[in-house]
Motif scaffolding. Structure first.
Motif, PDB file in Angstrom:
ATOM      1  N   GLN A 250       0.800  -1.045   0.113  1.00  0.00           N
ATOM      2  CA  GLN A 250      -0.172  -0.044  -0.070  1.00  0.00           C
ATOM      3  C   GLN A 250       0.875   1.291   0.043  1.00  0.00           C
ATOM      4  OE1 GLN A 250      -2.550  -0.749   3.252  1.00  0.00           O
ATOM      5  NE2 GLN A 250      -4.025  -1.972   2.244  1.00  0.00           N
ATOM      6  N   LYS A 251       2.091   0.956  -0.322  1.00  0.00           N
ATOM      7  CA  LYS A 251       3.078   2.202  -0.429  1.00  0.00           C
ATOM      8  C   LYS A 251       3.387   2.755   0.958  1.00  0.00           C
ATOM      9  CE  LYS A 251       2.551   2.774  -5.197  1.00  0.00           C
ATOM     10  NZ  LYS A 251       2.212   3.615  -6.263  1.00  0.00           N
ATOM     11  N   LYS A 252       3.145   1.899   2.070  1.00  0.00           N
ATOM     12  CA  LYS A 252       3.361   2.675   3.524  1.00  0.00           C
ATOM     13  C   LYS A 252       4.540   2.098   4.009  1.00  0.00           C
ATOM     14  CE  LYS A 252      -1.497   3.503   4.502  1.00  0.00           C
ATOM     15  NZ  LYS A 252      -2.525   3.354   5.331  1.00  0.00           N
ATOM     16  N   SER A 253       5.405   2.890   4.648  1.00  0.00           N
ATOM     17  CA  SER A 253       6.328   2.369   5.329  1.00  0.00           C
ATOM     18  C   SER A 253       6.315   1.469   6.660  1.00  0.00           C
ATOM     19  CB  SER A 253       7.438   3.614   5.900  1.00  0.00           C
ATOM     20  OG  SER A 253       7.731   4.464   4.818  1.00  0.00           O
ATOM     21  N   VAL A 254       7.142   0.375   6.515  1.00  0.00           N
ATOM     22  CA  VAL A 254       6.950  -0.611   7.912  1.00  0.00           C
ATOM     23  C   VAL A 254       8.151  -0.802   8.318  1.00  0.00           C
ATOM     24  CG1 VAL A 254       4.985  -1.632   6.971  1.00  0.00           C
ATOM     25  CG2 VAL A 254       7.036  -2.521   6.207  1.00  0.00           C
ATOM     26  N   ILE A 255       8.282  -0.603   9.374  1.00  0.00           N
ATOM     27  CA  ILE A 255       9.849  -1.126  10.230  1.00  0.00           C
ATOM     28  C   ILE A 255       9.875  -2.530  10.302  1.00  0.00           C
ATOM     29  CG2 ILE A 255      10.926  -0.917  12.573  1.00  0.00           C
ATOM     30  CD1 ILE A 255      10.398   1.723  11.390  1.00  0.00           C
ATOM     31  N   VAL A 256      11.008  -2.823   9.723  1.00  0.00           N
ATOM     32  CA  VAL A 256      11.588  -4.221   9.710  1.00  0.00           C
ATOM     33  C   VAL A 256      12.694  -4.584  10.852  1.00  0.00           C
ATOM     34  CG1 VAL A 256      10.931  -4.725   7.274  1.00  0.00           C
ATOM     35  CG2 VAL A 256      12.985  -3.847   7.802  1.00  0.00           C
ATOM     36  N   GLY A 257      13.242  -3.422  11.726  1.00  0.00           N
ATOM     37  CA  GLY A 257      14.119  -3.768  12.610  1.00  0.00           C
ATOM     38  C   GLY A 257      14.720  -2.402  13.091  1.00  0.00           C
ATOM     39  N   VAL A 258      15.242  -2.390  14.300  1.00  0.00           N
ATOM     40  CA  VAL A 258      15.544  -1.301  14.703  1.00  0.00           C
ATOM     41  C   VAL A 258      16.912  -1.231  15.770  1.00  0.00           C
ATOM     42  CG1 VAL A 258      14.728   0.622  16.482  1.00  0.00           C
ATOM     43  CG2 VAL A 258      13.136  -0.414  15.196  1.00  0.00           C
ATOM     44  N   GLY A 259      17.817  -0.202  15.386  1.00  0.00           N
ATOM     45  CA  GLY A 259      19.048  -0.391  16.235  1.00  0.00           C
ATOM     46  C   GLY A 259      19.186   1.010  16.942  1.00  0.00           C
ATOM     47  N   LEU A 260      20.208   0.744  18.012  1.00  0.00           N
ATOM     48  CA  LEU A 260      20.646   2.078  18.694  1.00  0.00           C
ATOM     49  C   LEU A 260      22.459   2.007  18.519  1.00  0.00           C
ATOM     50  CD1 LEU A 260      18.412   2.443  21.690  1.00  0.00           C
ATOM     51  CD2 LEU A 260      18.480   4.034  19.746  1.00  0.00           C
ATOM     52  N   LEU A 261      23.057   3.066  18.425  1.00  0.00           N
ATOM     53  CA  LEU A 261      24.521   3.245  18.389  1.00  0.00           C
ATOM     54  C   LEU A 261      24.983   4.182  19.036  1.00  0.00           C
ATOM     55  CD1 LEU A 261      25.176   2.668  14.462  1.00  0.00           C
ATOM     56  CD2 LEU A 261      25.190   0.759  16.424  1.00  0.00           C
ATOM     57  N   SER A 262      25.878   3.932  19.992  1.00  0.00           N
ATOM     58  CA  SER A 262      26.485   4.667  20.826  1.00  0.00           C
ATOM     59  C   SER A 262      27.493   5.891  20.049  1.00  0.00           C
ATOM     60  CB  SER A 262      26.904   4.282  22.031  1.00  0.00           C
ATOM     61  OG  SER A 262      28.094   3.521  21.738  1.00  0.00           O
ATOM     62  N   ARG A 263      28.116   5.056  18.876  1.00  0.00           N
ATOM     63  CA  ARG A 263      29.124   5.577  18.091  1.00  0.00           C
ATOM     64  C   ARG A 263      29.087   5.412  16.576  1.00  0.00           C
ATOM     65  NH1 ARG A 263      34.260   2.715  20.773  1.00  0.00           N
ATOM     66  NH2 ARG A 263      32.611   1.868  22.211  1.00  0.00           N
ATOM     67  N   GLU A 264      29.246   6.214  15.747  1.00  0.00           N
ATOM     68  CA  GLU A 264      28.920   5.771  14.425  1.00  0.00           C
ATOM     69  C   GLU A 264      30.413   5.419  13.796  1.00  0.00           C
ATOM     70  OE1 GLU A 264      25.568   7.990  12.117  1.00  0.00           O
ATOM     71  OE2 GLU A 264      26.472   9.376  13.468  1.00  0.00           O
TER      72      GLU A 264
END
Length: 108
Positions: free
Chosen positions: A67-81
């Motif tokens: 339906q052309k909607k964004s869906v989340i497939v995973g999530v991350g958090l990083l303290s350093r790039e």
């Protein structure tokens, strides 16, 4: 987060510590895994948002559904790039999705 694995067998959660500090974290639940299985040929991951309280970079992995909607497939958090942090995050993503790599990855 570890308790969720006990109650939801298809829940993935990994973290990386540097001493007693959280360095990186990734999670994907059953719904996110189902979205990835269905719509994961092309994903985007955008690491442009830094959280205020913990000074960590929020990294959502998104796909687009039928339906052309964004869906989340995973999530991350990083303290350093760093290269190592992103390598760890992408490997955690692939482990959560049983090694199935997307055909195209869009990023900033």
């Amino acid at each position: 987060m570890n308790d969720r694995r006990d109650h939801y067998p298809n829940y993935s959660f990994e973290f990386l510590r540097d001493g007693d500090m959280l360095d990186a974290m990734f999670w994907a639940d059953e719904r996110e895994k189902a979205f990835y299985a269905e719509f994961g040929e092309v994903i985007s991951f955008d690491a442009t948002f830094r959280t205020n309280k913990y000074k960590m970079v929020f990294v959502p992995f998104t796909a687009v559904d039928h339906q052309k909607k964004s869906v989340i497939v995973g999530v991350g958090l990083l303290s350093r790039e760093t290269i190592e942090s992103y390598e760890w995050l992408i490997k955690a993503f692939l482990r959560a999705h049983e090694g199935k790599a997307p055909k195209i990855v869009l990023t900033d």
